[in-house]
Design a protein around this motif. Structure first.
Motif, PDB file in Angstrom:
ATOM      1  N   VAL A 438      46.312 -24.700  -7.848  1.00  0.00           N
ATOM      2  CA  VAL A 438      46.866 -26.049  -8.061  1.00  0.00           C
ATOM      3  C   VAL A 438      47.906 -26.029  -9.172  1.00  0.00           C
ATOM      4  O   VAL A 438      48.986 -26.630  -9.055  1.00  0.00           O
ATOM      5  CB  VAL A 438      45.736 -27.045  -8.371  1.00  0.00           C
ATOM      6  N   ASP A 439      47.604 -25.311 -10.257  1.00  0.00           N
ATOM      7  CA  ASP A 439      48.552 -25.230 -11.381  1.00  0.00           C
ATOM      8  C   ASP A 439      49.798 -24.447 -10.985  1.00  0.00           C
ATOM      9  O   ASP A 439      50.924 -24.857 -11.302  1.00  0.00           O
ATOM     10  CB  ASP A 439      47.877 -24.556 -12.585  1.00  0.00           C
ATOM     11  N   ALA A 440      49.632 -23.309 -10.299  1.00  0.00           N
ATOM     12  CA  ALA A 440      50.758 -22.438  -9.980  1.00  0.00           C
ATOM     13  C   ALA A 440      51.758 -23.121  -9.049  1.00  0.00           C
ATOM     14  O   ALA A 440      52.967 -22.956  -9.198  1.00  0.00           O
ATOM     15  CB  ALA A 440      50.255 -21.133  -9.364  1.00  0.00           C
ATOM     16  N   LEU A 441      51.272 -23.904  -8.085  1.00  0.00           N
ATOM     17  CA  LEU A 441      52.153 -24.551  -7.119  1.00  0.00           C
ATOM     18  C   LEU A 441      52.464 -26.001  -7.491  1.00  0.00           C
ATOM     19  O   LEU A 441      53.097 -26.710  -6.694  1.00  0.00           O
ATOM     20  CB  LEU A 441      51.541 -24.508  -5.718  1.00  0.00           C
ATOM     21  N   ALA A 442      52.012 -26.423  -8.680  1.00  0.00           N
ATOM     22  CA  ALA A 442      52.255 -27.798  -9.143  1.00  0.00           C
ATOM     23  C   ALA A 442      51.764 -28.822  -8.109  1.00  0.00           C
ATOM     24  O   ALA A 442      52.492 -29.734  -7.699  1.00  0.00           O
ATOM     25  CB  ALA A 442      53.740 -28.007  -9.448  1.00  0.00           C
ATOM     26  N   LEU A 443      50.500 -28.688  -7.707  1.00  0.00           N
ATOM     27  CA  LEU A 443      49.924 -29.576  -6.711  1.00  0.00           C
ATOM     28  C   LEU A 443      49.224 -30.789  -7.316  1.00  0.00           C
ATOM     29  O   LEU A 443      48.616 -31.575  -6.574  1.00  0.00           O
ATOM     30  CB  LEU A 443      48.912 -28.804  -5.836  1.00  0.00           C
ATOM     31  N   GLU A 444      49.313 -30.951  -8.651  1.00  0.00           N
ATOM     32  CA  GLU A 444      48.600 -32.076  -9.295  1.00  0.00           C
ATOM     33  C   GLU A 444      49.006 -33.437  -8.723  1.00  0.00           C
ATOM     34  O   GLU A 444      48.112 -34.275  -8.473  1.00  0.00           O
ATOM     35  CB  GLU A 444      48.826 -32.054 -10.812  1.00  0.00           C
ATOM     36  N   ALA A 471      49.363 -25.760   2.978  1.00  0.00           N
ATOM     37  CA  ALA A 471      49.391 -24.440   3.624  1.00  0.00           C
ATOM     38  C   ALA A 471      49.847 -23.360   2.649  1.00  0.00           C
ATOM     39  O   ALA A 471      49.314 -22.245   2.650  1.00  0.00           O
ATOM     40  CB  ALA A 471      50.308 -24.488   4.842  1.00  0.00           C
ATOM     41  N   LEU A 472      50.819 -23.674   1.805  1.00  0.00           N
ATOM     42  CA  LEU A 472      51.274 -22.704   0.808  1.00  0.00           C
ATOM     43  C   LEU A 472      50.180 -22.443  -0.233  1.00  0.00           C
ATOM     44  O   LEU A 472      50.035 -21.313  -0.727  1.00  0.00           O
ATOM     45  CB  LEU A 472      52.545 -23.216   0.132  1.00  0.00           C
ATOM     46  N   GLY A 473      49.405 -23.492  -0.561  1.00  0.00           N
ATOM     47  CA  GLY A 473      48.271 -23.287  -1.457  1.00  0.00           C
ATOM     48  C   GLY A 473      47.250 -22.339  -0.853  1.00  0.00           C
ATOM     49  O   GLY A 473      46.670 -21.499  -1.555  1.00  0.00           O
ATOM     50  N   ARG A 474      47.009 -22.455   0.436  1.00  0.00           N
ATOM     51  CA  ARG A 474      46.101 -21.513   1.105  1.00  0.00           C
ATOM     52  C   ARG A 474      46.605 -20.079   0.977  1.00  0.00           C
ATOM     53  O   ARG A 474      45.845 -19.150   0.709  1.00  0.00           O
ATOM     54  CB  ARG A 474      46.004 -21.849   2.593  1.00  0.00           C
ATOM     55  N   ALA A 475      47.907 -19.915   1.226  1.00  0.00           N
ATOM     56  CA  ALA A 475      48.484 -18.572   1.143  1.00  0.00           C
ATOM     57  C   ALA A 475      48.345 -18.002  -0.258  1.00  0.00           C
ATOM     58  O   ALA A 475      48.040 -16.813  -0.424  1.00  0.00           O
ATOM     59  CB  ALA A 475      49.957 -18.625   1.557  1.00  0.00           C
ATOM     60  N   HIS A 476      48.553 -18.830  -1.284  1.00  0.00           N
ATOM     61  CA  HIS A 476      48.434 -18.360  -2.664  1.00  0.00           C
ATOM     62  C   HIS A 476      47.004 -17.937  -2.968  1.00  0.00           C
ATOM     63  O   HIS A 476      46.766 -16.955  -3.690  1.00  0.00           O
ATOM     64  CB  HIS A 476      48.884 -19.465  -3.625  1.00  0.00           C
ATOM     65  N   LEU A 477      46.033 -18.658  -2.397  1.00  0.00           N
ATOM     66  CA  LEU A 477      44.630 -18.373  -2.681  1.00  0.00           C
ATOM     67  C   LEU A 477      44.077 -17.249  -1.803  1.00  0.00           C
ATOM     68  O   LEU A 477      43.049 -16.656  -2.122  1.00  0.00           O
ATOM     69  CB  LEU A 477      43.821 -19.655  -2.443  1.00  0.00           C
ATOM     70  N   ALA A 478      44.756 -16.933  -0.705  1.00  0.00           N
ATOM     71  CA  ALA A 478      44.249 -15.942   0.249  1.00  0.00           C
ATOM     72  C   ALA A 478      44.213 -14.550  -0.377  1.00  0.00           C
ATOM     73  O   ALA A 478      45.067 -14.199  -1.195  1.00  0.00           O
ATOM     74  CB  ALA A 478      45.129 -15.922   1.495  1.00  0.00           C
ATOM     75  N   PRO A 479      43.234 -13.728   0.025  1.00  0.00           N
ATOM     76  CA  PRO A 479      43.153 -12.362  -0.511  1.00  0.00           C
ATOM     77  C   PRO A 479      44.079 -11.367   0.175  1.00  0.00           C
ATOM     78  O   PRO A 479      44.208 -10.234  -0.277  1.00  0.00           O
ATOM     79  CB  PRO A 479      41.685 -11.992  -0.262  1.00  0.00           C
ATOM     80  N   ALA A 480      44.715 -11.748   1.273  1.00  0.00           N
ATOM     81  CA  ALA A 480      45.562 -10.816   2.027  1.00  0.00           C
ATOM     82  C   ALA A 480      46.725 -10.339   1.162  1.00  0.00           C
ATOM     83  O   ALA A 480      47.358 -11.144   0.469  1.00  0.00           O
ATOM     84  CB  ALA A 480      46.089 -11.487   3.290  1.00  0.00           C
ATOM     85  N   PRO A 481      47.068  -9.047   1.199  1.00  0.00           N
ATOM     86  CA  PRO A 481      48.144  -8.515   0.364  1.00  0.00           C
ATOM     87  C   PRO A 481      49.555  -8.754   0.893  1.00  0.00           C
ATOM     88  O   PRO A 481      50.517  -8.427   0.220  1.00  0.00           O
ATOM     89  CB  PRO A 481      47.838  -7.021   0.307  1.00  0.00           C
ATOM     90  N   LEU A 482      49.693  -9.297   2.128  1.00  0.00           N
ATOM     91  CA  LEU A 482      51.016  -9.555   2.694  1.00  0.00           C
ATOM     92  C   LEU A 482      51.097 -11.007   3.144  1.00  0.00           C
ATOM     93  O   LEU A 482      50.270 -11.461   3.943  1.00  0.00           O
ATOM     94  CB  LEU A 482      51.289  -8.627   3.888  1.00  0.00           C
ATOM     95  N   LEU A 483      52.108 -11.743   2.639  1.00  0.00           N
ATOM     96  CA  LEU A 483      52.328 -13.126   3.033  1.00  0.00           C
ATOM     97  C   LEU A 483      53.628 -13.205   3.835  1.00  0.00           C
ATOM     98  O   LEU A 483      54.652 -12.661   3.417  1.00  0.00           O
ATOM     99  CB  LEU A 483      52.437 -14.047   1.810  1.00  0.00           C
TER     100      LEU A 483
END
Length: 562
Positions: A438-444, A471-483
């Motif tokens: 939330v902080d990294a993507l400024a989702l507040e 959706a971008l928040g999901r990608a940031h939180l996902a453990p996958a090494p390739l986005l």
């Protein structure tokens, strides 16, 4: 020993049924020859009374047979249920080590087990009845006149031989039909559960084609089954109906041979009331229930999956060092359909771990196709795709999910809390991980507008930009090494887009973005330009010098921003 006792009792009751069959035709023949045709009505009625007693005796015989039948069928059912439960548990345990979920576990435990039990019971009844009824009828025919065997046996043997020859291909056709039917069910369930993802990723045509192939295979399997069913019908007619016609046609010859009229009627009684019903039941049960039993037992008795080691930990995605290759595309060729001009042709691309790559080009040039090929969602017509050294074609879906995340332009948001939506690709993420995203993507502002992370969302009430942020928040939180972002920021303003791309680029891993603005391309380490004939790859300054298309795109972007 208990099973042997059951078989002895079943054979005893069946022998009684054989005697009953013999008495039926024999008493009818005697009632005519010794009674009615000689004018001795009382004697004829006595013989008919004997035939009636034989028929009435059939009731306790049937009851005795059915009393023994469960002793044979229920142990089989119990054994199959135990095997099905063990298989389901083994398979479910194996999913932790990358195995697939057994979608037919419930079917094996319920419907398929019941099919096996019922089919086995039907086979026992039909086979036992035909053997003992056939023995009684043939002994009766022989006792009336040996000539009857010359008329009845040839078509009977021919029909049985034809039917026996069709059993194996009938079983194969039944096996094929059940496999195809289950495949249609799996495709329907998969399509239903992944409908929104399929539409969001633009995979409707590929999904429809796979479903069409499954339905076509089921139709072809059913046609093959129908063809063999017609062979079975012809065999039944040959073995059951032809003897009756031959007896009627041969009646003058039989009478000239000294066979009595009562014997001819008795022979017809044996064929019509005993042989024909038993034969029809046997062939029907063997052709239908027998084929099902063969197929179901083959499935239920397959070797069990090996038990997993008790302390084995599930393998995670294969991680690589900072200099390892994250994505490799070698000689990729892809088109929108058979005979269409390729949108990607002999494409070569290597993306190192930790790089941030932007993909640019005119609309319809193949940017989305490139990302779908890289994600393993679209199979190229030619070429090789590798993720972290692994061939995409050889990776199971669970491993691909652990290695890469593809965020399409149309973001998918489900009805649930904002927290659960953000954790869609990482269900086990704790509160601190969600807060960092939330902080990294400024989702507040989005969190405040919807009433908090734990407030249930109404997807229809969200703007397109808000859906993309989730959706971008999901990608940031996902453990996958390739986005892989397929214009996943096109509905964001430039500030929100920059914030999101910088946050995603800063997380450990590799980022490939289909750029929507010049600023997005400028933030990348390298840029891939698709121009329909060849691809250019390099930094912003290198491409300005080498690619006329890139210079045109930069000029267009500059005019739009100006």
């Amino acid at each position: 020993m208990r099973r042997k006792g059951v078989l002895v009792k079943l054979a005893a009751w069946s022998a009684a049924e054989s005697a009953q069959t013999f008495l039926g035709g024999f008493c009818v023949a005697r009632s005519l020859d010794d009674g009615f045709l000689r004018g001795a009505t009382s004697i004829g009625l006595l013989w008919l009374a004997g035939a009636a007693v034989a028929i009435l005796f059939g009731a306790p015989v049937v009851r005795g047979v059915f009393a023994q039948l469960p002793q044979l069928t229920e142990p089989l059912r119990d054994q199959l249920v135990r095997g099905s439960v063990v298989r389901a548990l083994r398979t479910a345990t194996a999913t932790a080590t990358g195995g697939g979920v057994d979608a037919t576990a419930v079917s094996r435990l319920t419907s398929q087990t019941e099919i096996a039990r019922d089919s086995f019971a039907g086979l026992v009844l039909a086979t036992r009845s035909f053997v003992f009824v056939g023995v009684g009828a043939l002994v009766g025919l022989l006792s009336l006149a040996p000539q009857f065997l010359l008329v009845v046996l040839p078509p009977l043997v021919l029909g049985l031989a034809l039917f026996t020859a069709s059993l194996r291909p009938m079983a194969r056709a039944q096996h094929r039909y059940l496999d195809a039917d289950e495949a249609v069910g799996r495709r329907a369930e998969l399509t239903r559960t992944a409908l929104r993802d399929t539409v969001a990723c633009g995979a409707q045509e590929a999904t429809a084609e796979q479903n069409r192939r499954a339905v076509d295979e089921a139709a072809a399997a059913q046609r093959a089954l129908a063809r063999w069913a017609s062979v079975r019908t012809f065999a039944v007619a040959t073995a059951g109906q032809l003897p009756v016609l031959l007896l009627l046609a041969a009646a003058p010859w039989l009478l000239r041979q000294g066979v009595t009229a009562g014997a001819v009627v008795g022979a017809l009684t044996y064929v019509l009331q005993s042989l024909l019903p038993a034969l029809h039941t046997l062939m029907t049960v063997l052709g239908a229930a027998g084929a099902r039993l063969f197929v179901v037992l083959d499935r239920l008795t397959q070797p069990l999956p090996p038990a997993p080691p008790p302390a084995a930990a599930p393998p995670g995605p294969r991680r690589t060092g900072p200099t390892d290759t994250a994505l490799e595309l070698r000689h990729i060729r892809a088109a929108y359909g058979p005979g269409a001009r390729p949108v990607l042709d002999a494409l070569e691309l290597t993306v190192e771990q930790g790089e941030h790559i932007a993909v640019v080009g005119p609309s319809g040039i193949g940017k989305s196709t490139l990302l779908h090929v890289a994600a393993g969602m679209l199979t190229p017509d030619r070429g090789d795709v590798r993720l972290f050294g692994r061939a995409v074609a050889a990776c199971p879906p669970s491993e691909l999910t652990a290695l890469r995340v593809l965020i399409p332009q149309e973001a998918y948001v489900f009805t649930g809390t904002l927290r659960d939506n953000l954790r869609y690709l990482r269900p086990g993420a704790d509160r601190s991980a969600v807060d960092r995203t939330v902080d990294a993507l400024a989702l507040e502002p989005l969190v405040d507008r919807v009433g908090g992370l734990d407030r249930t969302l109404a997807p229809d009430a969200l703007s397109l930009g808000e859906r993309q942020l989730i959706a971008l928040g999901r990608a940031h939180l996902a453990p996958a090494p390739l986005l892989l972002l397929d214009e996943a920021t096109c509905h964001l303003d430039p500030v929100a887009e920059a914030t999101a791309e910088l946050a995603l680029s800063a997380r450990p891993g590799t980022l490939v973005v289909v750029a929507h603005r010049l600023s997005s391309a400028l933030r990348a380490d390298r840029i891939l330009v698709l121009d329909g004939t060849r691809a250019h790859y390099g930094t912003h300054d290198e491409l300005l010098a080498r690619s006329a298309l890139y210079r045109d795109l930069v000029g267009h972007w500059s005019q739009v921003q100006g």
